[in-house]
Write an enzyme that holds these catalytic residues in place. Structure first.
Site, PDB file in Angstrom:
ATOM      1  N   GLU A  89       9.024   0.970   0.535  1.00  0.00           N
ATOM      2  CA  GLU A  89      10.060   0.546   1.460  1.00  0.00           C
ATOM      3  C   GLU A  89      11.349   0.124   0.793  1.00  0.00           C
ATOM      4  O   GLU A  89      12.036  -0.811   1.255  1.00  0.00           O
ATOM      5  CB  GLU A  89       9.526  -0.617   2.310  1.00  0.00           C
ATOM      6  CG  GLU A  89       9.258  -1.915   1.554  1.00  0.00           C
ATOM      7  CD  GLU A  89       7.846  -2.078   1.041  1.00  0.00           C
ATOM      8  OE1 GLU A  89       7.421  -3.216   0.789  1.00  0.00           O
ATOM      9  OE2 GLU A  89       7.161  -1.045   0.882  1.00  0.00           O
ATOM     10  N   ASN A  90      11.770   0.782  -0.279  1.00  0.00           N
ATOM     11  CA  ASN A  90      13.054   0.448  -0.885  1.00  0.00           C
ATOM     12  C   ASN A  90      14.116   0.335   0.207  1.00  0.00           C
ATOM     13  O   ASN A  90      14.183   1.157   1.113  1.00  0.00           O
ATOM     14  CB  ASN A  90      13.480   1.529  -1.875  1.00  0.00           C
ATOM     15  CG  ASN A  90      12.399   1.861  -2.867  1.00  0.00           C
ATOM     16  OD1 ASN A  90      11.831   0.977  -3.496  1.00  0.00           O
ATOM     17  ND2 ASN A  90      12.093   3.135  -3.006  1.00  0.00           N
ATOM     18  N   GLU A 137       7.136   2.389   6.800  1.00  0.00           N
ATOM     19  CA  GLU A 137       8.222   2.071   5.866  1.00  0.00           C
ATOM     20  C   GLU A 137       9.484   1.652   6.613  1.00  0.00           C
ATOM     21  O   GLU A 137      10.230   0.779   6.146  1.00  0.00           O
ATOM     22  CB  GLU A 137       8.508   3.267   4.945  1.00  0.00           C
ATOM     23  CG  GLU A 137       7.298   3.815   4.193  1.00  0.00           C
ATOM     24  CD  GLU A 137       6.517   2.749   3.430  1.00  0.00           C
ATOM     25  OE1 GLU A 137       7.108   1.738   3.028  1.00  0.00           O
ATOM     26  OE2 GLU A 137       5.297   2.927   3.242  1.00  0.00           O
TER      27      GLU A 137
END
Length: 857
Positions: free
Chosen positions: A270-271, A302
């Site tokens: 989940e940047n 995400e």
């Protein structure tokens, strides 16, 4: 070099005195092929509430060139320790610059470097969760020290570079280009990201009212024709619409990119605004609807993290579940409410909840919210408790406080803690305010204690079948040895469903919803009712609990569990039967008979695939060895018949071919697989490379295909995924030299990329080849401690879990494991994984012994 462990206590000390304003990070990625390192320059500005104090910043680099603190150059040899840089005599306001050479990796950690075997191009991406941002830049590596991040990246001219924020400037410099990115909002280090390479890209946007979010999809150029932007963008937009409405909070970032990257260690990461996804989610032609659903769930999971974890971040890894359980619940809720998969909770029950039940019975079980002593211990808690039990408990919490109150509480939670950190207590406060319920006891029961309960109906009737007494009996099995705390009886919100046979199938004729607590809860509402054929004490799957069936119910389900007209009730019945097999209360032969009778009518493809996997486990691991060949032969024939009867090109045809490819032994089955490889597949079957490799591996396992067959298939499919399939297939060859080669390549540090190593281990461990695997029983215990210290975390876990010799160790595996546990001073995380393996082996042996006592009954 051993990196100094990053502990909870020292992180707490650091966060009490330090507050970071910003990072400015310059990366030089211009020569990915020419060297194994890249230049990293970090300038961080931060304050210290205790001037004169000392602290440290984290960095795991190949070489440190320069450290400058508040204008003074420090002696690198004096201040650099493994994994960190010591900072003394801090001022109230500080500026630190660190220039270092950081290493590319092939383990999916830090800055992963991959060379495409098709076009020879290099592709880079970062993966930082939990403590690996320090492999790319100097940082304070803990979730509660948030800051803004400004990245500048120099890379080859023909590349794309993507990060958490939009590009604000791009300047050509000879054959290279410099990309400058806008500062991010205040986020933790572990969700920052850089993805760089000649990626193919497609753009779109999401618009609703005044809100507009640019969307991007990226993949390697050689995979461009496999990208499915229409479906992926549709799911993403559905998620954006659903979450922004439910949370009453706009999407928190200025854009949203999703990048499919090679050799990825997880399904997704989940940047912030820059999500990385495993390439295998670019689905082949033979993908089933269940796989499209799993991809959609990953995309939505995400996306939900943009709020759960990124916008509001846990204070410490104790509350990892605030990220993962919420994202799991939110993604399944969105699937059910807003996409083409309204039955997603059926899939959740069949897969995720089964995973949670299994994890909660291991000696490593833990509370959903559990204390984490150091970051090295975090990775093993990305498990069925944190994800699946956490999401199950949240589903129950929603029923307990009410749907509207739950989302009102979440909106207050986001508003109160935007761009900062929060704890479990912070969440409970807003939910109590919104619902008026006291959640302290609920929190202790469901979030603060491990283990699960068993619910069973207790029924008496008069001679004509009228119920004279009905109660729900609750058990709290003892926690596994070594698990802290005591087992407890909990309060459950459940529905009780009565089902009777109708011309259409088993149909629900009565349902009541109640709270149960204590060892026995009478249900007077059911006194006087007619005894039904089937009683489900967790109807609609509201509670997190194993359930037991009455003998009458079990008999009806054994006749045909698929007869339920409600797919969720059917999934609950299958789940109850499976838990009975695992507990040695139902024989593998009886389970095979039950599944074989009803599986052909199973309409939910996820449930069908789950049943196929569970049958295989039951026969290979829980059946008495003397009965196993005959039972496997029966299952093989079931697979053949189902494959031939399935509609051409259907999901059912595909999954039955995969199931057959796990057990094919009879000459007719082997001929069927050989025909497939010679392009004589039935009309409509999408015989893509994934199915071809699946069939070929089985032929190799049974000695019906040669090395030349593998090389021919690899020539047809020279992709990165093809190389993984080939590595697995070579490891599956039925000869001692092949096993030795596979073993050595898997256990040698950095010899294989982590993804390829995993494929080799899967190919190596074949239930049909236990005689070849016997020499590796003792070798396993000789190598795992060294592997733990010399491999990356994911690679080490694959060795420990994947090579554990349960299938070839026989009765001796338990004393051998106990001897290792007694003799070794292994790190706690390693001991935990070995204990999990031992528990699985002990369960298998108990089931086999019970099956032997039953004989052929």
């Amino acid at each position: 070099m051993t990196i100094t462990k990053l502990t909870y206590d020292e992180c707490q000390t650091r966060s009490r005195i330090l507050s970071v304003d910003s990072y400015v990070i310059d990366l030089d990625l211009t020569e990915p092929a020419g060297q194994d390192t890249f230049r990293s320059t970090t300038t961080v500005t931060f304050s210290c509430s205790a001037p004169g104090a000392a602290s440290f910043i984290d960095l795991d680099a190949a070489d440190v060139h320069q450290v400058q603190l508040n204008g003074q150059l420090l002696d690198v040899d004096q201040v650099c320790a493994p994994g960190r840089i010591l900072l003394e005599d801090l001022q109230q306001q500080n500026e630190l610059t660190v220039v270092a050479q950081c290493s590319y990796t092939n383990t999916g950690e830090g800055m992963h470097r991959f060379r495409d075997p098709v076009d020879g191009e290099y592709y880079l991406y970062t993966q930082f969760e939990v403590p690996d941002a320090r492999k790319v830049f100097a940082c304070f590596e803990q979730p509660d020290i948030k800051a803004t991040f400004s990245f500048t990246v120099m890379a080859p001219l023909h590349w794309s570079v993507v990060s958490n924020a939009p590009v604000v400037a791009s300047m050509q410099r000879e054959d290279d280009r410099i990309w400058s990115f806008a500062p991010t909002p205040r986020i933790p280090t572990y969700i920052t990201a850089i993805i760089a390479g000649p990626y193919h890209y497609v753009f779109d946007s999401y618009a609703h009212g005044d809100e507009s979010v640019p969307l991007g999809l990226y993949c390697r150029r050689s995979l461009a024709d496999q990208l499915d932007p229409a479906d992926i963008f549709e799911t993403t937009k559905q998620g954006l619409a659903y979450f922004t409405e439910k949370f009453q909070s706009p999407f928190p970032f200025p854009k949203y990119d999703q990048l499919f990257v090679p050799e990825f260690n997880a399904s997704g990461m989940e940047n912030a605004a820059c999500v990385t996804l495993r390439e295998e989610l670019m689905l082949p032609a033979s993908a089933t609807d269940a796989e499209f659903q799993r991809r959609a769930e990953t995309i939505l999971h995400e996306l939900a993290h943009m709020w759960f974890g990124n916008y509001v971040t846990m204070t410490w890894w104790d509350d990892l579940w605030l990220n993962e359980a919420f994202a799991t619940y939110a993604s399944n809720r969105c699937l059910s409410d807003a996409t083409r998969w309204p039955a997603s909770w059926v899939s959740f029950t069949a897969t995720k909840k089964t995973w949670a039940y299994q994890q909660d019975q291991l000696p490593s079980t833990h509370a959903v919210a559990t204390h984490i002593d150091d970051v090295d211990s975090v990775m093993v808690n990305f498990d069925g408790i944190t994800y699946a039990k956490g999401a199950s408990v949240l589903k129950q919490l929603v029923a307990y406080v009410g749907d509207d109150h739950f989302f009102v509480g979440l909106r207050r939670y986001f508003a109160a803690h935007a761009w900062s950190n929060a704890t479990l207590t912070d969440l409970l406060i807003v939910l109590e305010e919104a619902s008026g319920r006291d959640l302290r006891a609920w929190s202790v029961q469901w979030l603060g204690s491990p283990g699960l309960n068993i619910l069973a109906p207790e029924v008496t009737t008069d001679p004509d079948g009228t119920i004279t007494h009905f109660a729900v009996r609750q058990e709290a099995p003892p926690l596994p040895p070594g698990v802290p705390g005591d087992s407890m009886l909990r309060t459950h919100r459940i529905a009780i469903g009565f089902y009777n046979q109708t011309p259409d199938g088993l149909h629900r004729v009565q349902r009541i919803e109640i709270d149960v607590s204590g060892p026995r809860t009478p249900v007077p509402e059911l006194f006087g009712a007619r005894l039904p054929e089937v009683i489900l004490v967790n109807d609609d799957d509201l509670a997190y609990s194993k359930i037991r069936l009455t003998d009458r119910s079990l008999a009806a389900i054994t006749r045909s569990a698929s007869n339920f007209t409600d797919p969720l009730a059917r999934a609950l019945a299958w789940s109850a039967a499976w838990e009975m097999v695992r507990d040695a209360d139902l024989s593998p032969a009886a389970y095979l008979k039950m599944v074989s009778r009803g599986i052909h009518y199973e309409t939910e493809i996820t449930a069908l695939q789950t049943l196929q996997r569970q049958v295989l486990v039951a026969l290979r691991q829980y059946a008495a060895p003397s009965q196993r060949p005959a039972l496997l032969a029966q299952w093989e024939q079931t697979c053949v018949r189902a494959f031939r009867a399935a509609p051409p090109g259907s999901n059912e045809q595909i999954v039955w071919l995969r199931a057959l490819s796990c057990v094919a032994q009879h000459p007719q089955s082997i001929i069927l697989l050989e025909d497939l490889l010679h392009n004589t597949a039935p009309d409509g079957l999408p015989l893509d490379t994934a199915l071809r490799w699946t069939a070929l591996q089985r032929l190799v396992v049974v000695g019906a295909a040669t090395d030349q067959s593998i090389e021919r298939e690899l020539a047809r499919d020279p992709s990165a995924l093809g190389k993984q399939y080939a590595a697995a297939t070579k490891a599956a060859r039925p000869d001692a030299d092949a096993k030795s080669e596979a073993w050595n390549s898997a256990i040698t540090a950095n010899m294989l990329p982590t993804a390829v190593q995993g494929a080799v281990i899967n190919g190596f461990m074949q239930h049909d080849q236990t005689d070849l695997l016997v020499p590796y029983v003792s070798k396993y215990f000789d190598v795992i401690t060294t592997a733990w210290h010399t491999h990356g975390r994911k690679s080490a876990q694959q060795i420990v879990l994947g090579l554990y010799p349960a299938i070839q160790g026989g009765q001796e595996i338990l004393p051998l494991t106990d001897s290792w546990l007694t003799a070794t001073d292994a790190p706690p995380a390693l001991r935990r994984l070995v204990l999990e393996c031992r528990d699985g082996a002990a369960r298998s042996l108990r089931a086999q012994h019970a099956d032997m006592r039953r004989g052929t009954r």
